[in-house]
Design an enzyme around this catalytic site. Structure first.
Site, PDB file in Angstrom:
ATOM      1  N   SER A   1       0.800  -1.222   0.000  1.00  0.00           N
ATOM      2  CA  SER A   1       0.000   0.000   0.000  1.00  0.00           C
ATOM      3  C   SER A   1       0.832   1.272   0.000  1.00  0.00           C
ATOM      4  CB  SER A   1      -0.934   0.004   1.211  1.00  0.00           C
ATOM      5  OG  SER A   1      -0.191  -0.153   2.416  1.00  0.00           O
TER       6      SER A   1
ATOM      7  N   HIS B   1      -5.244  -4.641  -0.855  1.00  0.00           N
ATOM      8  CA  HIS B   1      -5.256  -3.553  -1.826  1.00  0.00           C
ATOM      9  C   HIS B   1      -5.349  -4.037  -3.267  1.00  0.00           C
ATOM     10  CE1 HIS B   1      -3.636  -1.481   1.725  1.00  0.00           C
ATOM     11  NE2 HIS B   1      -4.151  -0.405   1.192  1.00  0.00           N
TER      12      HIS B   1
ATOM     13  N   LYS C   1     -11.645  -1.689   0.766  1.00  0.00           N
ATOM     14  CA  LYS C   1     -11.189  -0.874  -0.367  1.00  0.00           C
ATOM     15  C   LYS C   1     -12.126  -0.985  -1.552  1.00  0.00           C
ATOM     16  CE  LYS C   1      -7.452  -1.280   2.326  1.00  0.00           C
ATOM     17  NZ  LYS C   1      -7.369  -2.068   3.552  1.00  0.00           N
TER      18      LYS C   1
END
Length: 419
Positions: free
Chosen positions: A303, A331, A363
């Protein structure tokens, strides 16, 4: 188990442009012979270097700020300057300090000066643009007060809302509203007691179908998915090989497990293979007994750096040295790969090559929570031994429904798109 790599695995570094190195990898040759040409994609990562003057000025700024910080702490100790930070009460001066003065130095003297750039409350959905509540400080960012003014249409540069699925209410969210009215806000129980609902079962079946694995288990918090489940998988007598840039949740889970931890350089296959080879040859310290388990911890997309894991080479090493692989796709799941199934799909690899598939719903899915997926016996084991299943409150039913609608949308099962 046969060596799938055919020898040393090619080292992938961030700025490597050497594609010949990748083409010599035995894993690639084997994949091409089997007709899986998309099994491996050459990774050529390039990151912009900060200009030298920017680096120098940044360090100078920190240095000057640190010097003035020590000066101001000296003035605070003399009572010349008022100290607004948390301190021990005078009547507790003989107790063990609750606040570590040195650890709080950065917060007290540096962070406070730029604190107005963070923790800014918003008052709208986290879309590409959102509304921010205006605030001002009268004491150099130690406290804030709201003016009552709303700053409209501020550019959103800090949201996890990758696919825009946490947007304003529309008709597609009616199912979430219906679940809220039927089940309420929360379960108020753990998964092992009364916290497993049909919505959780529906979500877990959908996750396993989405990832093309045997089974999955969902949890109410993404961070706890790592920190509370890694200790259930490994312990004393086990070895964890962790990428140096792994997320804090992976680091905490590894520390809580009690296993021996060794760090390899980021995406450096030579560093990882050396640790694996030494672990197999020398075993545990002092006793030299074989490790009970060797677990490799990596992320799909890191990330802070934006780099992608060199998965084919890591899988080749895992098979060569008979280790286990735990991959955190927080992610990458939902946003990477032709159909959003993460880096495993991005490289065209078999999901069974990864022993523990972890990801979050924060996310891409516009919700919260996380999952562990893989073989059925792994998931069944976690249902009994996971600390999160035993002590943490179960996932809220409306959140589970939001994930279901988002995942169906990505999979093309919501009736509006085709897979």
């Amino acid at each position: 188990m046969a060596d799938p790599g055919g020898g040393a695995v090619c080292n992938g570094t961030l700025h490597s442009q050497n594609k010949d190195c990748h083409s010599e990898n035995g894993t690639v040759r084997e994949a091409q012979q089997n007709g899986n040409s998309n099994f491996y994609k050459p990774i050529v990562e390039s990151f912009e270097e900060a200009p030298l003057y920017a680096v120098i000025l940044t360090y100078m700024g920190y240095g000057i700020g640190t010097l003035f910080g020590y000066l101001r702490d000296f003035l605070r100790n003399l009572g010349i300057e008022k100290c607004n930070a948390a301190v021990e009460r005078e009547e507790q001066k003989d107790f063990v300090p609750l606040y570590q003065n040195f650890e709080n130095f950065y917060t007290r003297n540096l962070y406070m000066r730029v604190r107005d750039n963070w923790n800014r409350p918003i008052c709208s959905a986290p879309g590409a643009l959102f509304d921010v509540m205006e605030r001002v400080s009268d004491d150099y960012n130690w406290t804030f007060r709201f003016t009552g003014r709303i700053i409209k249409d501020v550019i959103n540069m800090g949201s996890y809302n990758f696919l825009g699925l946490a947007a304003k209410y529309d008709e597609s969210m009616r199912t979430v509203k219906d679940v809220l009215e039927t089940y309420g806000l929360g379960v108020s129980s753990t998964r092992q007691e009364m916290g497993t609902l049909d919505k959780h079962k529906e979500l877990e079946d959908l996750v396993s179908k989405f990832l093309n694995v045997e089974a999955a288990m969902v949890f109410g918090m993404g961070f706890a998915t790592n920190s509370m489940n890694i200790p259930a998988l490994v312990g004393k007598g086990c070895l964890i090989l962790s990428d140096e840039l792994n997320h804090a949740s992976l680091v905490l889970g590894a520390r809580l497990s009690g296993a021996t931890i060794r760090i390899f350089k980021h995406n450096n296959m030579q560093s990882l293979e050396k640790l694996l080879r030494d672990a197999v040859i020398y075993g545990q310290p002092r006793t030299h007994r074989a490790w009970k388990k060797i677990l490799i911890l990596v992320e799909g997309i890191y990330s802070m750096e934006g780099s992608i894991v060199h998965l084919p080479q890591i899988v080749a090493l895992k098979k060569k040295y008979k280790a286990y692989l735990y991959i955190d796709e927080a992610h990458s799941i939902g946003s990477v790969g032709p159909s959003g199934r993460g880096v495993v799909e991005f490289f065209g690899m078999d999901p069974r090559d990864v022993d523990v598939c972890m990801g979050t719903f924060t996310k891409s899915f516009g919700a919260s929570g996380g999952y562990i997926a893989g073989r059925k016996d792994l998931v069944d084991y976690l249902r009994v031994h996971s600390h999160s299943a035993a002590y943490a409150t179960s996932m809220s039913p409306p959140i589970a429904e939001q994930i279901i609608r988002s995942m169906k949308f990505i999979m093309g099962l919501d009736g509006t798109t085709q897979e």
